[in-house]
Design an enzyme around this catalytic site. Structure first.
Site, PDB file in Angstrom:
ATOM      1  N   SER A 254      19.648  -9.951 -16.197  1.00 60.90           N
ATOM      2  CA  SER A 254      19.084  -8.596 -16.768  1.00 60.90           C
ATOM      3  C   SER A 254      19.923  -7.459 -16.545  1.00 60.90           C
ATOM      4  CB  SER A 254      17.740  -8.447 -15.979  1.00 60.90           C
ATOM      5  OG  SER A 254      17.388  -7.150 -16.349  1.00 60.90           O
TER       6      SER A 254
ATOM      7  N   HIS B 210      19.470 -10.651 -20.866  1.00 64.68           N
ATOM      8  CA  HIS B 210      18.146 -10.007 -21.030  1.00 64.68           C
ATOM      9  C   HIS B 210      18.105  -8.614 -20.913  1.00 64.68           C
ATOM     10  CE1 HIS B 210      13.884 -10.650 -20.094  1.00 64.68           C
ATOM     11  NE2 HIS B 210      14.000  -9.565 -19.482  1.00 64.68           N
TER      12      HIS B 210
ATOM     13  N   ASP C 271      15.647  -5.199 -21.043  1.00 60.30           N
ATOM     14  CA  ASP C 271      14.263  -4.437 -20.962  1.00 60.30           C
ATOM     15  C   ASP C 271      14.164  -3.129 -21.467  1.00 60.30           C
ATOM     16  OD1 ASP C 271      13.175  -6.742 -19.068  1.00 60.30           O
ATOM     17  OD2 ASP C 271      14.954  -6.201 -17.632  1.00 60.30           O
TER      18      ASP C 271
ATOM     19  N   MET D 187      11.671  -0.188 -21.939  1.00 61.85           N
ATOM     20  CA  MET D 187      10.474   0.402 -21.328  1.00 61.85           C
ATOM     21  C   MET D 187      10.183   1.663 -22.064  1.00 61.85           C
ATOM     22  SD  MET D 187      11.218  -0.180 -17.368  1.00 61.85           S
ATOM     23  CE  MET D 187      11.887  -2.080 -17.014  1.00 61.85           C
TER      24      MET D 187
ATOM     25  N   HIS E 203      13.139  -8.106 -24.108  1.00 62.50           N
ATOM     26  CA  HIS E 203      11.751  -7.873 -23.667  1.00 62.50           C
ATOM     27  C   HIS E 203      11.314  -6.584 -23.713  1.00 62.50           C
ATOM     28  CE1 HIS E 203       9.751  -8.153 -19.470  1.00 62.50           C
ATOM     29  NE2 HIS E 203       8.733  -8.118 -20.628  1.00 62.50           N
TER      30      HIS E 203
ATOM     31  N   MET F 154       8.832  -3.783 -23.250  1.00 63.39           N
ATOM     32  CA  MET F 154       7.605  -3.418 -22.449  1.00 63.39           C
ATOM     33  C   MET F 154       7.041  -2.161 -22.633  1.00 63.39           C
ATOM     34  SD  MET F 154       9.406  -4.517 -18.912  1.00 63.39           S
ATOM     35  CE  MET F 154      10.784  -4.677 -19.398  1.00 63.39           C
TER      36      MET F 154
ATOM     37  N   MET G 297       5.776 -13.239 -16.439  1.00 66.67           N
ATOM     38  CA  MET G 297       6.198 -12.270 -15.329  1.00 66.67           C
ATOM     39  C   MET G 297       5.841 -12.555 -13.838  1.00 66.67           C
ATOM     40  SD  MET G 297       7.827 -10.053 -17.168  1.00 66.67           S
ATOM     41  CE  MET G 297       8.327  -8.818 -15.653  1.00 66.67           C
TER      42      MET G 297
ATOM     43  N   ASP H 169      10.421 -14.190 -15.052  1.00 64.02           N
ATOM     44  CA  ASP H 169      11.190 -12.708 -14.906  1.00 64.02           C
ATOM     45  C   ASP H 169      10.686 -12.132 -13.922  1.00 64.02           C
ATOM     46  OD1 ASP H 169      12.508 -10.535 -15.438  1.00 64.02           O
ATOM     47  OD2 ASP H 169      11.474  -9.750 -17.343  1.00 64.02           O
TER      48      ASP H 169
HETATM   49  C1  DX5 Z   1      11.069  -6.009 -14.900  1.00 71.02           C
HETATM   50  C2  DX5 Z   1      12.114  -6.454 -15.966  1.00 71.02           C
HETATM   51  C3  DX5 Z   1      12.894  -7.482 -15.147  1.00 71.02           C
HETATM   52  C4  DX5 Z   1      13.944  -7.017 -14.019  1.00 71.02           C
HETATM   53  C5  DX5 Z   1      13.976  -8.181 -13.336  1.00 71.02           C
HETATM   54  O1  DX5 Z   1      10.130  -5.230 -15.677  1.00 71.02           O
HETATM   55  O2  DX5 Z   1      11.259  -7.151 -16.864  1.00 71.02           O
HETATM   56  O3  DX5 Z   1      13.661  -8.131 -16.278  1.00 71.02           O
HETATM   57  O4  DX5 Z   1      15.168  -6.441 -14.750  1.00 71.02           O
HETATM   58  O5  DX5 Z   1      14.901  -7.577 -12.286  1.00 71.02           O
HETATM   59  P1  DX5 Z   1      14.873  -8.393 -10.820  1.00 71.02           P
HETATM   60  O6  DX5 Z   1      15.518  -9.776 -11.183  1.00 71.02           O
HETATM   61  O7  DX5 Z   1      15.779  -7.508 -10.125  1.00 71.02           O
HETATM   62  O8  DX5 Z   1      13.320  -8.679 -10.292  1.00 71.02           O
HETATM   63 ZN    ZN Z   2      12.345  -8.312 -18.452  1.00 73.81          ZN
END
Ligand code: DX5
Ligand code: ZN
Length: 216
Positions: free
Chosen positions: A8, A33, A35, A37, A66, A68, A137, A175
């Site tokens: 990620s 990956h 993310d 947000m 991903h 969010m 998650m 994740d």
């Molecule tokens: C959290 C993200 C994850 C995050 C995971 O909201 O969806 O993808 O980057 O990070 P680690 O592996 O540090 O928990």
């Molecule tokens: Zn993620």
């Protein structure tokens, strides 16, 4: 079977993003990956499409995106334009999930549904045959570096049973809080793919960490 590893980039060094993506390109990781947000669905904002355009250009690994965000279907064209392999949308953000999954597939991407820690696996019963993957998650989404929620292991086992019972081909990705220790237990429980941010990027030898996770 070796787990798919998806580093990620939320935990990458944004001052040296090109270097970190090059590290992922060299590594044994299968996917990157990403993310996204919005500060509404989750209490944080990460990066948007202008930045991701460059990430997509530099990455030689398929993008596992991903979202969010609320109303993720609004951004199907933007995610497609990145050349994404998988588009993950949250069950909690999609009242018309079946339609969104079809739209993602029609756009030429692999559709995946994501569930938060408090959402039971059972709610996936009527969509499990339509998705390429389920992203479980194992932390509350919004931040990297959080502690793994132990109950996630039970959810992996429940999801595996649901997939087998329904004849679905869906992959199981996990994740949040994944490291060598939690990763080993997740793979044993039936996870096919592991996302890892902090475990990889906080390690002095991130490429070696990817190799070790891959070897689980
Ligand atoms: C959290 C993200 C994850 C995050 C995971 O909201 O969806 O993808 O980057 O990070 P680690 O592996 O540090 O928990
Ligand atoms: Zn993620």
């Amino acid at each position: 079977m070796k787990p798919i590893i998806a580093p990620s980039i939320l935990s990458a060094d944004f001052g040296n993003l090109a270097r970190d993506i090059e590290m992922i390109n060299r590594s044994e990781a299968e996917w990157v990956h990403i993310d996204i947000m919005d500060g509404v669905f989750v209490p944080n904002i990460s990066f948007g499409f202008p930045v991701l355009k460059y990430v997509a250009k530099l990455s030689r690994k398929p993008l596992d995106v991903h979202l969010m965000i609320v109303s993720p279907e609004k951004f199907i064209p933007e995610v497609k334009a990145l050349g994404a392999h998988t588009m993950n949308v949250h069950y909690e953000a999609c009242p018309h999930l079946h339609r969104v999954i079809q739209q993602i597939r029609e756009a030429g991407m692999q559709p995946a549904v994501t569930i938060n820690p408090a959402t039971p696996v059972d709610v996936l019963k009527d969509i499990i045959r339509d998705v390429y993957m389920v992203l479980l998650m194992s932390v509350n989404p919004g931040f990297g570096g959080q502690k793994f929620i132990e109950h996630s292991l039970e959810k992996v086992r429940e999801l595996k049973a649901l997939i087998e019972r329904t004849g679905s081909q869906a992959l199981i990705e996990v994740d949040g809080g994944v490291n060598l220790e939690t990763g080993a237990r997740l793979v044993e429980a039936g996870a096919d793919a592991l996302v890892a941010g902090n475990a990889i990027f906080a390690d002095p030898e991130p490429e070696k960490m990817i190799r070790m996770l891959h070897g689980l």
